[in-house]
Write an enzyme that holds these catalytic residues in place. Sequence first.
Site, short mmCIF file in Angstrom:
data_model
loop_
_atom_site.label_atom_id
_atom_site.label_comp_id
_atom_site.label_asym_id
_atom_site.label_seq_id
_atom_site.Cartn_x
_atom_site.Cartn_y
_atom_site.Cartn_z
N CYS A 45 0.83 -1.20 0.00
CA CYS A 45 0.00 0.00 0.00
C CYS A 45 0.87 1.25 0.00
O CYS A 45 1.86 1.34 0.73
CB CYS A 45 -0.91 0.01 1.22
SG CYS A 45 -2.02 -1.39 1.33
N SER A 95 -6.64 -1.01 10.57
CA SER A 95 -5.74 -0.95 9.43
C SER A 95 -4.75 0.18 9.64
O SER A 95 -5.10 1.25 10.17
CB SER A 95 -6.53 -0.72 8.15
OG SER A 95 -5.68 -0.26 7.11
#
Length: 565
Positions: A195, A472
């Site tokens: 990411c 997250s």
Amino acid sequence: MTRPLRSNFPRGSYLWAVRNAQWQALGLDEADCEKPKIAVVNSSSELASCFSHLDTVSVQLKAAIRAAGAIPFEIRTAAPSDFITGAGARGAYMLGARDLITNDIEVAVEGAQLDGMICLTSCDKTVPGQLMAAARLNIPTLMVPCGYQASGEFRGKHVDIEDVFVGAMHAVTGSMPVEELIGMSRQAIRSPGVCSGLGTANSMHMVCEALGMALPGSTPVAANSDKMMADVRAAGARIVQMVLDDLKPRDILTHGAFLNAVRVILSVGGSLNTVKHMQAVAVEGRTGVDVYALFERLGGSTPVLSGVRPIGEQTIEAFEAAGGCRALMKQLEPLLMTDVLTATGSTVAANLADAVVHDPEVIRPIDRPVAPLPAIILLRGNLAPESGLIKTGIVERKQRRYTGPAICFWTTDDAIAGIKDGRIRPGCVVVMRGAGVCGGPAMGGGASRVVFAIDGAGLGDKVAILTDGHLSGLVCKGLVVAEVSPEAAMGGPLALVEDGDAITIDLDTRRLDLEVSPEVMAQRQARWQKPTQRAHGGWLQIYRENVRPLSQGAVLVDAGEAPGA
């Protein structure tokens, strides 16, 4: 050869003979079999873009190891990605996969008595799993960060996986058209790698460098870039010398090294998940370091020097161009323990001697920080006797003390239903419990979905959220306290909260308290019964029955004497 190698056995002995028979069949001659033997730990997978490039990286790494006079042996481990592996068992496989990776490595490397290992680090759980194995086995080890993915554009605006994650829960609450979400999802990821924001993966890559377990200047880095491949080749040569010098992880993973890594994460408002992962590494290495206490002690004295997404608007590309982790550590140098040893064989001070900050607006000096207050705060109180973590971001909050009535949920589905039917209202404190390492088990990602759904419903700045689950690393929205410990499923105070109870969150005093008398709490504790948990067999059952609390890094074992000690 400067020292005996544990991988070599007396010529003509049983182990010498059978190993040589196997390795001759792989094309190695007898002279090769006497060289240092390096495990190349490759968590490759075709399930997710995070890992899809690692086989190509491994080819170059193995060539560099051979050129340096050693023999590489590639081994594989589990390769979990939250966005893919999180589908099964409501996300329960995620944190448990970290410890599975550690044990995968032990079996292959310790069983074969290899001399050193080099780990291709990628997504969230592979990095700590590999670091934990390094600390446990204590053989020369080097971490090689394998880069972040390129993001895209949709309708003229930047889009990345964080936007898709947030957008998905906005679509659930009806605040985003599904077609827009679909369009974003098709453009968000444009290359292999992790990411692109400063989520758990990039945060943990920086932890590797800050601890001294990766080469200086190697994080963060664009996946498959010329810079990354040059670092890969340099690491291949360096690990061979580390084996010859017998430079081991426990020589590097000292109290000062963990202090430096905590400073780095605080100074960029990195992922909350780094706290438990670093604690797990400390436990596996038998260091005696209390990482939670370091975050608590250093938070108030560590300025935020860079605002990278999700806590700010800077991109990871701009952060890398400004000099990355090495430049950040240069700015932080007065606050670091610069005499500690690193994988280079030199100290932090030596590694930073010629470091350059290419853009002091992206990576600020200490006397001109991005934010005056810490971006990560550890809370304690009668609701969090051990700890609770909150990522406050870099926007100064006008409201530093929040009190509201609790509304409690045991599942993600119930909490989202509570949003849709109006039970979650402005002013309340949403208690999302049963999401911890045992109650989840393994801290599935349901808490993050609730946070984003609340944001999508327009309640993000109108309610507070408490959970014993994790978030997250991309989450930085609203007033959210995560990983409240002890967890509810084990009878922690969070289990005793009832709808309507007043809860106070105070960022200045760093307190998290339930406004209920001790007498009432004692009565509730006396009648508390452990909730019935979802049935799990196989690996998840093993994990639930053996996992330790977050204060011990949620490791599986009680840090007995490790095989490589």
